[in-house]
Scaffold this active site. Structure first.
Site, mmCIF file in Angstrom:
data_model
loop_
_atom_site.group_PDB
_atom_site.id
_atom_site.type_symbol
_atom_site.label_atom_id
_atom_site.label_comp_id
_atom_site.label_asym_id
_atom_site.label_seq_id
_atom_site.Cartn_x
_atom_site.Cartn_y
_atom_site.Cartn_z
ATOM 1 N N CYS A 194 102.265 14.122 -16.063
ATOM 2 C CA CYS A 194 101.225 14.137 -15.034
ATOM 3 C C CYS A 194 100.852 15.568 -14.671
ATOM 4 O O CYS A 194 101.667 16.482 -14.787
ATOM 5 C CB CYS A 194 101.703 13.427 -13.765
ATOM 6 N N ASP A 195 99.626 15.728 -14.213
ATOM 7 C CA ASP A 195 99.213 17.018 -13.672
ATOM 8 C C ASP A 195 98.080 16.782 -12.688
ATOM 9 O O ASP A 195 97.381 15.757 -12.754
ATOM 10 C CB ASP A 195 98.760 17.982 -14.770
ATOM 11 N N GLN A 196 97.924 17.743 -11.781
ATOM 12 C CA GLN A 196 96.858 17.638 -10.791
ATOM 13 C C GLN A 196 96.276 19.017 -10.521
ATOM 14 O O GLN A 196 97.019 19.977 -10.286
ATOM 15 C CB GLN A 196 97.393 17.032 -9.497
#
Length: 210
Positions: free
Chosen positions: A86-88
């Protein structure tokens, strides 16, 4: 009529390996009833981000690429596991924001975001047997209100330990919601994980019962 014993009818829930050290993502997954292990990926995010920006990649593509790098790295260590990377990223008026390095940086970021609308790019990539099998990027939009300098300073000082690892310096599920005048998008994605979309693909793949 033959009734299959309950122990045989239950579907064993596949362990999902989360390639992230985010306590919030782990809590969301566990609250949804998933059995997970946590193995944060060790990648040079800053170097990858700088390289992708130099190549003209969009925030959408950067978030997706970083999530895949993490999933791929951990999947190499756990080849038989389902691995979720995941990344944001946060983008406001063409500027990308990352996690604050200290309290002055957090105050500066919130000062820049105050009174403006920004967009989050919340990416997730699922690997199975070291191959990508699903990817998704959610893009919620959030508008911060015109809060006072005093509120800003007290908010950062009181909640620094909670917001220091948060893109945007807020946790919307807590007092950070008071920073906003409008929120458009999935609250799970704002917290860092497109949870509903992930659960849907896990059910469709029969990785979890549904």
């Amino acid at each position: 009529m033959f009734v299959q014993p309950i122990a045989h009818r239950l579907i064993h829930m596949t362990i999902l390996t989360l390639a992230s050290g985010s306590a919030i993502r782990a809590r969301l997954l566990r609250n949804a009833g998933l059995e997970i292990s946590v193995s944060p990926a060790r990648i040079d995010e800053a170097a990858i981000l700088d390289s992708l920006q130099a190549d003209g990649a969009t925030p959408h593509d950067i978030a997706d690429a970083l999530a895949e790098f993490k999933s791929q790295r951990v999947a190499a260590r756990f080849p038989q596991s389902l691995v979720l990377g995941c990344d944001q990223l946060l983008e406001c008026q063409g500027v990308l924001y990352s996690k604050p390095v200290d309290q002055p940086d957090a105050r500066a970021q919130l000062d820049h975001l105050r009174g403006k609308t920004h967009r989050l790019y919340t990416a997730a990539v699922l690997y199975a047997e070291q191959q990508p099998v699903w990817r998704h990027v959610s893009t919620p939009r959030l508008t911060m209100r015109h809060f006072s300098d005093d509120f800003l300073n007290r908010y950062v000082a009181d909640h620094w330990q909670d917001i220091r690892n948060c893109v945007g310096c807020y946790q919307i599920e807590g007092p950070g919601i008071r920073l906003f005048s409008q929120v458009q998008g999935d609250l799970f994605a704002i917290q860092g994980l497109p949870l509903l979309e992930l659960l849907t693909i896990l059910i469709q793949r029969k990785d979890i019962p549904g």
